[in-house]
Design a protein around this motif. Structure first.
Motif, mmCIF file in Angstrom:
data_model
loop_
_atom_site.group_PDB
_atom_site.id
_atom_site.type_symbol
_atom_site.label_atom_id
_atom_site.label_comp_id
_atom_site.label_asym_id
_atom_site.label_seq_id
_atom_site.Cartn_x
_atom_site.Cartn_y
_atom_site.Cartn_z
ATOM 1 N N PRO A 1 0.834 -1.206 0.000
ATOM 2 C CA PRO A 1 0.000 0.000 0.000
ATOM 3 C C PRO A 1 0.869 1.256 0.000
ATOM 4 O O PRO A 1 1.928 1.279 0.622
ATOM 5 C CB PRO A 1 -0.781 -0.121 1.320
ATOM 6 N N GLN A 2 0.400 2.268 -0.704
ATOM 7 C CA GLN A 2 1.156 3.520 -0.768
ATOM 8 C C GLN A 2 0.243 4.720 -0.661
ATOM 9 O O GLN A 2 -0.900 4.678 -1.121
ATOM 10 C CB GLN A 2 1.912 3.602 -2.099
ATOM 11 N N ARG A 3 0.762 5.771 -0.104
ATOM 12 C CA ARG A 3 -0.002 7.008 -0.005
ATOM 13 C C ARG A 3 0.126 7.814 -1.279
ATOM 14 O O ARG A 3 1.100 7.676 -2.033
ATOM 15 C CB ARG A 3 0.482 7.818 1.192
ATOM 16 N N GLU B 1 -7.916 7.761 5.751
ATOM 17 C CA GLU B 1 -7.846 7.849 7.206
ATOM 18 C C GLU B 1 -8.281 9.259 7.610
ATOM 19 O O GLU B 1 -7.711 10.240 7.141
ATOM 20 C CB GLU B 1 -6.405 7.573 7.660
ATOM 21 N N SER C 1 -5.328 11.397 5.296
ATOM 22 C CA SER C 1 -4.271 10.529 4.782
ATOM 23 C C SER C 1 -4.905 9.395 3.991
ATOM 24 O O SER C 1 -5.691 8.617 4.523
ATOM 25 C CB SER C 1 -3.471 9.977 5.959
ATOM 26 N N THR D 1 -4.625 6.031 1.468
ATOM 27 C CA THR D 1 -3.763 4.926 1.083
ATOM 28 C C THR D 1 -4.405 4.106 -0.023
ATOM 29 O O THR D 1 -5.589 3.809 0.030
ATOM 30 C CB THR D 1 -3.492 4.015 2.288
ATOM 31 N N TYR D 2 -3.594 3.739 -1.020
ATOM 32 C CA TYR D 2 -4.073 2.909 -2.114
ATOM 33 C C TYR D 2 -3.432 1.534 -2.034
ATOM 34 O O TYR D 2 -2.237 1.415 -1.752
ATOM 35 C CB TYR D 2 -3.760 3.569 -3.454
ATOM 36 N N THR D 3 -4.244 0.508 -2.271
ATOM 37 C CA THR D 3 -3.795 -0.873 -2.136
ATOM 38 C C THR D 3 -4.231 -1.678 -3.355
ATOM 39 O O THR D 3 -5.321 -1.474 -3.873
ATOM 40 C CB THR D 3 -4.422 -1.509 -0.878
ATOM 41 N N ARG E 1 -9.144 2.245 -2.268
ATOM 42 C CA ARG E 1 -8.763 3.512 -1.672
ATOM 43 C C ARG E 1 -9.242 3.523 -0.228
ATOM 44 O O ARG E 1 -10.399 3.185 0.062
ATOM 45 C CB ARG E 1 -9.426 4.647 -2.455
ATOM 46 N N HIS E 2 -8.350 3.897 0.672
ATOM 47 C CA HIS E 2 -8.735 4.030 2.076
ATOM 48 C C HIS E 2 -8.316 5.393 2.602
ATOM 49 O O HIS E 2 -7.140 5.737 2.569
ATOM 50 C CB HIS E 2 -8.083 2.924 2.918
#
Lengths: 138, 138
Positions: B51-53, B87, B93, B95-97, B84-85
DNA sequence: CTGTATCCAAAGGGATACTG
DNA sequence: CAGTATCCCTTTGGATACAG
């Protein structure tokens, strides 16, 4: 154009070793620039079945224009992926053939093509679900 | 490598000539329409490491604009290739996974990426030889 | 930080006409 | 048959400004 100056000379190695993997001139990007177009892969696939004449390719690819077929074949020839042979008849008869390098690329593309044929329906369903959800939200 | 759209021999004057393997809506063409762009494959590769931001991806891909990163991620999410998550911090913030489907695609792309990394130099040499020869001819 | 909206330049690609 | 040249519309994508 060669050797991207992604890092300044004398600059210490960056934290991410893959930093320059995604530089402007990385191989993946170059390849995508070349075969990411609308027609190249389709033509490579057709030539995978054996040498083909211009007119056969033209008829086989749904919707391709004469200009784009010619232009794409020229690119593939320039890359060394196909060879062109003109038989000096009247009218001239031209045949295109996959080179060993082109065959290699087609083989590598095989896995991607297989994935497309088994999974693109799922992708389509995902798109519809996504779009439906977005409509609800409004 | 088949997509089930074969010649229909015996209908030589179909109004809509889509009797070939490479119809507009064949899976290969659909996939190419989606990942044949400048950025999708690069982003999939980065997400392959985990996962990356958003900001990390932005910095990692040489030359991508904020608009194109956002747009490409939205497409990949729509296709069900990434999730897509967000926070709910301040500032937010995100994060994509990679999804399992996205991982599959990345695996299929692996062979192509490997080919690019071992062979694109040869392609470049071919191009230079081709161009040099064309200059001679004039 | 993570987006979206707008404007605009450049590239892609179709239609057509013309040539050996 | 196998191309090339031209015109022109469409799409892509960068720059910038703005917002949650």
């Amino acid at each position: 154009m060669q050797d991207g100056t992604f890092f300044s000379p004398g600059h210490p190695e960056e934290t991410t070793p893959r930093g320059n993997v995604f530089a402007r001139d990385c191989p993946t990007r170059k390849l995508l620039d070349r075969i990411g177009d609308t027609w190249s892969v389709l033509i490579l696939r057709l030539l995978g079945d054996g040498p083909q004449r211009f007119s056969v390719l033209k008829r086989a690819v749904d919707g391709i224009s004469q200009k784009m077929l010619s232009q794409t074949l020229r690119s593939l020839e320039r890359d060394g992926l196909v060879t062109r042979h003109a038989e000096p008849t009247v009218p001239v008869s031209v045949t295109y053939t996959l080179t060993p390098l082109g065959r290699e690329l087609l083989d590598a593309l095989g896995f991607l093509i297989d994935w497309a044929e088994t999974r693109m329906a799922t992708v389509g369903a995902n798109q519809r679900r996504y779009d439906a959800r977005r409509l609800e939200e409004i």
